[in-house]
Every structure is written in structure tokens, then in C-alpha cells.
Design an enzyme around this catalytic site. Sequence first.
Site, PDB file in Angstrom:
ATOM      1  N   TYR A   1      -0.435 -17.145  -2.722  1.00 22.49           N
ATOM      2  CA  TYR A   1      -1.605 -16.262  -2.747  1.00 22.49           C
ATOM      3  C   TYR A   1      -2.883 -17.094  -2.822  1.00 22.49           C
ATOM      4  O   TYR A   1      -3.806 -16.908  -2.030  1.00 22.49           O
ATOM      5  CB  TYR A   1      -1.499 -15.330  -3.951  1.00 22.49           C
TER       6      TYR A   1
ATOM      7  N   LYS B   1       0.912 -15.167   5.426  1.00 17.72           N
ATOM      8  CA  LYS B   1       0.547 -14.755   6.787  1.00 17.72           C
ATOM      9  C   LYS B   1      -0.682 -13.852   6.798  1.00 17.72           C
ATOM     10  O   LYS B   1      -1.560 -13.995   7.638  1.00 17.72           O
ATOM     11  CB  LYS B   1       1.733 -14.054   7.465  1.00 17.72           C
TER      12      LYS B   1
ATOM     13  N   GLY C   1       0.855  -1.195   0.000  1.00 17.01           N
ATOM     14  CA  GLY C   1       0.000   0.000   0.000  1.00 17.01           C
ATOM     15  C   GLY C   1       0.888   1.242   0.000  1.00 17.01           C
ATOM     16  O   GLY C   1       2.098   1.157   0.207  1.00 17.01           O
TER      17      GLY C   1
END
Length: 313
Positions: free
Chosen positions: A145, A91, A36
Site C-alpha cells: 500500500y 496495481k 467497495g
Amino acid sequence: MNIVITGGAGFIGSHLCEFFLKNEHRVICIDNFLTGRRENVATFLSNPNFRLIEQDISKHLSINEPVDWILHFASPASPVDYNRYPIQTLKVGALGTHNSLGIAKLKKAGFLLASTSEVYGDPECNPQPESYWGNVNPIGPRGVYDEAKRYAEAMVMAYHRVHKLNTRIARIFNTYGERMRIEDGRAVPNFISQALKGEALTVYGNGKQTRSFCYISDLIKGLWKLMNSQINEPVNLGNPNELNMTDIAEIILELTKSKSSISYCDLPVDDPKVRRPDISTAKEKLNWMPEVPLEQGLKKTIEYFQRVQNVTK
Ligand code: UDP
């Protein structure tokens, strides 16, 4: 409402922050800025309804105010990013989802998981309905993923069944628009940035693999409708307009008026050959379907990347 958005400084997360702030809700954004970006939330910081908590949601976190909804959007999401951060990706899908569900349970809040079309892996059917269980290689580079999100879905359903949590699962297909990172490695930002710089567009493989691209504003509307529904089962959200990668590269060349060529490169391991959402559930139960034509969305995205490139020049 008080809305917690994990990954609120990411591409989709920051559009969610903007949507809820515009509609006068309070937004608590949690982000550790792994993928981000501060720029994505910079204009929200002066809004008293916006609070930024800089933390990794994979670690325990207490929130000292009431919460009505948790939207769990934290995760590296581009193949380049999750290859770079494989353990963080596992995680945040596992521990991050558990922690977010824990907050939802404590606060008696609704919970929405950002899941993905990657749960279908390299699909054996096209388009993909929600009932398809997928074809995922658990130990390949994309497994970090895909399996994290599959685990996250299982965890959300368990909290729904055991703790009666009010949960939603959005299976989000390829989405594009402003605030994507230009270097995130995905097809649309790569092609636009290459076209604007006059570099060759790097189409992987023979360019015949397909994806279906949804503009961000359509996705946000779909997510809001999903929150307002009673559907606890996963719902596909995406644009069924399916294109191959050479087609999308050519459309971007045309829209940017670029003279760049196309260069064909190696196909990444386990790259899905086709992808197209079956959105019958969203159409019938949410009365949602994407409205923004590809060219219109791409034009806005191109303008954004032009502005960003000019600032960084
Ligand atoms: N792709 C490409 N050139 C690029 C980046 C991606 O041809 O510079 C291809 C990639 O191999 C895949 C498709 O574009 O088939 C979409 O890739 P992306 O990374 O955008 O996301 P994915 O849908 O694979 O998660």
C-alpha cells in the site's frame, strides 16, 4: 461539472458521490467492488446525474462523455484488506493511477489523488509535515500500500510537470464514519462492532501506539477546498487530535455503554507507533480544519453500525 470518482462505492468515495450529487454535479462512479459495496451507492442509482461503471480502473477504460475532474480513490485501504489483496493494491496504485491520469489528460480534466499518511511509514517525527519523506519498509506487509501510494504521488507529479495537468494530492490520515465496512479490520469498526456484540475489544500490542481520527464530513470539506485551491504539492488532511489505541477503545466502550473487556493481542508487523498530521498547510492555504469532535462523530458512526447490524441479523 462532470466528476469521475474511482472507488466511488467505497467509504470515502461514496461520501464524495453524495456530496457532488447534492450539489447537482454529474457523477461517474467507477468501482469493481473488490472492497467497495453496492449498498454504499444503492440510493444514488435512481438519480439521473449518477452513472455507475463496474470496472477495475487498473484496466484500460474509455469514458464517452466530457469529464471535468477525476478523483482517484480506488484502492483497498485497510491493512487487513491490502494484506488480503496485495497485488490488486499495487496495481491500482500504479496502473490505476496511470489509467486515471490518462483519462484526465485526454479530457483536459483536473485530477485529485487520494494519497495517505502511510507514505510516512513508521514516522521518526511527530506530527508529520508534508516535507517529511517517510520511513517505509518496502518489502513488509504494508509496503504494498505504502509504496503503491508513493509511486502514485510520483506519477501525479510527473504528469503535472510533463503534461501540465492540473493535479492535487491529498494525504489522508485515519478517517472514520458511516459506510465503513464493519469487517474491514480497522480499529474503529472493529472496536464498535466488538462493543456492540459484547465481545472483547482487540487492542493490538500494548495499546500505546497513536492515531488521530478525522470524521468523514470534515474530510470531504477539506477535499473540496483542496480541489478549489491551486496547490499541486501534497496536502495533509486529517484531525490532529492524537489518541492511543487503549484510549479510543475506552471511549468506544463508554459511548456504546458496553460491558466488553479489552484484550491485548499481537501487534501487526510494521504497525506505525505514532501518527498525527501537521495540518499547517491546510489551515493556512485552504482555511480548513476539522470541526467535528470525536465523540460526536463516533456517536453517528455507532448509530450507523447499529442500523447495519440490525438489518443483517
Ligand atoms: N488496531 C487495534 N485493534 C484492532 C485493529 C487495529 O489495536 O482491532 C490498531 C492497529 O494496530 C493500529 C491502529 O489500531 O495501531 C490503527 O489501525 P487501523 O487498522 O485502523 O489503521 P492504520 O492506521 O494502522 O492504517
